[in-house]
Design a protein around this motif. Structure first.
Motif, PDB file in Angstrom:
ATOM      1  N   LEU A  29       0.865  -1.110  -0.046  1.00  0.00           N
ATOM      2  CA  LEU A  29      -0.188   0.041  -0.063  1.00  0.00           C
ATOM      3  C   LEU A  29       1.007   1.139   0.000  1.00  0.00           C
ATOM      4  N   SER A  30       0.589   2.399  -0.654  1.00  0.00           N
ATOM      5  CA  SER A  30       1.439   3.392  -0.750  1.00  0.00           C
ATOM      6  C   SER A  30       0.731   4.596  -0.875  1.00  0.00           C
ATOM      7  N   GLY A  31       0.869   5.746  -0.209  1.00  0.00           N
ATOM      8  CA  GLY A  31       0.252   6.903  -0.505  1.00  0.00           C
ATOM      9  C   GLY A  31      -1.337   7.047   0.407  1.00  0.00           C
ATOM     10  N   LEU A  32      -1.464   5.985   1.011  1.00  0.00           N
ATOM     11  CA  LEU A  32      -2.939   5.964   1.430  1.00  0.00           C
ATOM     12  C   LEU A  32      -3.093   6.586   2.964  1.00  0.00           C
ATOM     13  N   GLU A  33      -4.090   7.108   3.363  1.00  0.00           N
ATOM     14  CA  GLU A  33      -4.164   7.721   4.794  1.00  0.00           C
ATOM     15  C   GLU A  33      -4.058   6.405   5.748  1.00  0.00           C
ATOM     16  N   PRO A  34      -3.105   6.664   6.904  1.00  0.00           N
ATOM     17  CA  PRO A  34      -2.779   5.550   7.662  1.00  0.00           C
ATOM     18  C   PRO A  34      -4.208   4.755   8.319  1.00  0.00           C
ATOM     19  N   ASP A  35      -5.195   5.329   8.471  1.00  0.00           N
ATOM     20  CA  ASP A  35      -6.402   4.737   9.058  1.00  0.00           C
ATOM     21  C   ASP A  35      -6.758   3.725   7.957  1.00  0.00           C
ATOM     22  N   THR A  45      -4.807  -9.486   5.515  1.00  0.00           N
ATOM     23  CA  THR A  45      -4.238 -10.352   6.323  1.00  0.00           C
ATOM     24  C   THR A  45      -5.295 -11.364   6.928  1.00  0.00           C
ATOM     25  N   SER A  46      -6.458 -10.858   7.103  1.00  0.00           N
ATOM     26  CA  SER A  46      -7.451 -11.778   7.619  1.00  0.00           C
ATOM     27  C   SER A  46      -8.110 -12.787   6.655  1.00  0.00           C
ATOM     28  N   LEU A  47      -7.788 -12.392   5.271  1.00  0.00           N
ATOM     29  CA  LEU A  47      -8.544 -13.176   4.175  1.00  0.00           C
ATOM     30  C   LEU A  47      -7.156 -14.269   3.752  1.00  0.00           C
ATOM     31  N   GLY A  48      -5.981 -14.048   4.226  1.00  0.00           N
ATOM     32  CA  GLY A  48      -4.895 -15.063   4.025  1.00  0.00           C
ATOM     33  C   GLY A  48      -3.675 -14.522   3.067  1.00  0.00           C
ATOM     34  N   GLY A  49      -3.772 -13.046   2.581  1.00  0.00           N
ATOM     35  CA  GLY A  49      -2.805 -12.250   2.095  1.00  0.00           C
ATOM     36  C   GLY A  49      -1.915 -12.000   2.796  1.00  0.00           C
ATOM     37  N   THR A  50      -0.638 -11.675   2.501  1.00  0.00           N
ATOM     38  CA  THR A  50       0.527 -10.892   3.037  1.00  0.00           C
ATOM     39  C   THR A  50       0.559  -9.368   2.702  1.00  0.00           C
ATOM     40  N   PHE A  51       1.330  -8.705   3.402  1.00  0.00           N
ATOM     41  CA  PHE A  51       1.533  -7.273   3.628  1.00  0.00           C
ATOM     42  C   PHE A  51       2.888  -6.963   3.435  1.00  0.00           C
ATOM     43  N   LEU A  52       3.367  -6.475   2.461  1.00  0.00           N
ATOM     44  CA  LEU A  52       4.788  -5.953   2.326  1.00  0.00           C
ATOM     45  C   LEU A  52       4.826  -4.515   2.381  1.00  0.00           C
ATOM     46  N   ARG A  53       5.408  -4.020   3.499  1.00  0.00           N
ATOM     47  CA  ARG A  53       5.611  -2.491   3.920  1.00  0.00           C
ATOM     48  C   ARG A  53       6.290  -1.733   2.843  1.00  0.00           C
ATOM     49  N   GLN A  54       7.304  -2.099   2.128  1.00  0.00           N
ATOM     50  CA  GLN A  54       8.224  -1.644   1.142  1.00  0.00           C
ATOM     51  C   GLN A  54       8.014  -2.249  -0.098  1.00  0.00           C
ATOM     52  N   PHE A  55       7.647  -1.505  -1.353  1.00  0.00           N
ATOM     53  CA  PHE A  55       7.526  -2.245  -2.484  1.00  0.00           C
ATOM     54  C   PHE A  55       8.715  -3.033  -2.968  1.00  0.00           C
ATOM     55  N   ASN A  56       8.693  -4.147  -3.394  1.00  0.00           N
ATOM     56  CA  ASN A  56       9.694  -4.996  -3.730  1.00  0.00           C
ATOM     57  C   ASN A  56       9.240  -5.915  -4.975  1.00  0.00           C
ATOM     58  N   PRO A  57       9.376  -5.286  -6.075  1.00  0.00           N
ATOM     59  CA  PRO A  57       8.517  -6.473  -7.210  1.00  0.00           C
ATOM     60  C   PRO A  57       8.877  -7.605  -7.228  1.00  0.00           C
ATOM     61  N   LEU A  63      -0.098  -3.909  -5.970  1.00  0.00           N
ATOM     62  CA  LEU A  63       0.129  -2.328  -5.504  1.00  0.00           C
ATOM     63  C   LEU A  63      -1.033  -1.592  -5.490  1.00  0.00           C
ATOM     64  N   VAL A  64      -1.319  -1.071  -4.272  1.00  0.00           N
ATOM     65  CA  VAL A  64      -2.502  -0.284  -4.002  1.00  0.00           C
ATOM     66  C   VAL A  64      -2.017   1.156  -3.910  1.00  0.00           C
ATOM     67  N   LEU A  65      -2.361   2.129  -4.787  1.00  0.00           N
ATOM     68  CA  LEU A  65      -1.930   3.319  -4.672  1.00  0.00           C
ATOM     69  C   LEU A  65      -3.220   4.267  -4.350  1.00  0.00           C
ATOM     70  N   ASP A  66      -2.880   5.381  -3.763  1.00  0.00           N
ATOM     71  CA  ASP A  66      -3.741   6.480  -3.623  1.00  0.00           C
ATOM     72  C   ASP A  66      -3.991   7.169  -5.112  1.00  0.00           C
ATOM     73  N   GLU A  67      -3.243   7.282  -5.986  1.00  0.00           N
ATOM     74  CA  GLU A  67      -3.268   7.863  -7.081  1.00  0.00           C
ATOM     75  C   GLU A  67      -2.592   7.107  -8.202  1.00  0.00           C
ATOM     76  N   PRO A  68      -2.940   7.039  -9.309  1.00  0.00           N
ATOM     77  CA  PRO A  68      -2.180   6.217 -10.424  1.00  0.00           C
ATOM     78  C   PRO A  68      -1.025   7.503 -11.001  1.00  0.00           C
ATOM     79  N   MET A  69      -0.097   7.463 -10.293  1.00  0.00           N
ATOM     80  CA  MET A  69       1.166   8.232 -10.510  1.00  0.00           C
ATOM     81  C   MET A  69       2.044   7.906  -9.566  1.00  0.00           C
ATOM     82  N   GLY A  70       3.639   8.318  -9.797  1.00  0.00           N
ATOM     83  CA  GLY A  70       4.637   8.059  -9.268  1.00  0.00           C
ATOM     84  C   GLY A  70       5.386   6.649  -9.660  1.00  0.00           C
ATOM     85  N   PRO A  71       6.515   6.832  -8.960  1.00  0.00           N
ATOM     86  CA  PRO A  71       7.701   5.933  -9.479  1.00  0.00           C
ATOM     87  C   PRO A  71       7.159   4.447  -9.495  1.00  0.00           C
ATOM     88  N   LYS A  72       6.563   4.034  -8.325  1.00  0.00           N
ATOM     89  CA  LYS A  72       5.822   2.663  -8.185  1.00  0.00           C
ATOM     90  C   LYS A  72       4.775   2.277  -9.403  1.00  0.00           C
TER      91      LYS A  72
END
Length: 114
Positions: A29-35, A45-57, A63-72
């Motif tokens: 997740l990138s650029g989203l509000e903390p809440d 995570t409750s549905l069995g997925g995992t979460f990576l704090r730093q983007f690593n392809p 990849l979930v972004l707040d806006e469709p822009m930026g280096p990621k």
């Protein structure tokens, strides 16, 4: 590489009861509000997925972004474009091979009895 060797992966909330619909999904997740980030993290995570704090392809599948822009976003779109172009080239090769085979079949002499 083994994703379990990555210390940023949070596997603490994985469910092991067969309802892991997001098993194998690694979200960044990138650029989203903390809440919102916290709620999405809990849901993934409750549905069995995992979460990576730093983007690593190498590990991230979604990849979930707040806006469709930026280096990621640009990185992912470039990869998607390469995958699309590779798929289109594969389809073209297969189509040409099928057309060549069909053309060769129409040139075979008839085997019908007279």
């Amino acid at each position: 590489s083994n994703s379990s060797a990555n210390p940023d992966l949070d596997r603490s909330n994985l469910r092991k009861n067969g309802d892991d619909v997001l098993d194998g999904v690694v979200v960044c997740l990138s650029g989203l509000e903390p809440d919102l980030k916290n709620r999405l993290h809990d849901t993934v995570t409750s549905l069995g997925g995992t979460f990576l704090r730093q983007f690593n392809p190498e590990f991230v599948t979604h990849l979930v972004l707040d806006e469709p822009m930026g280096p990621k976003y640009e990185f992912v779109m470039n990869c998607k474009k390469m995958a699309w172009e590779e798929e289109r080239a594969r389809w073209a090769r297969e189509t040409m091979a099928e057309e060549t085979s069909a053309s060769a079949l129409t040139k075979l002499p008839s085997t019908k009895a007279s």
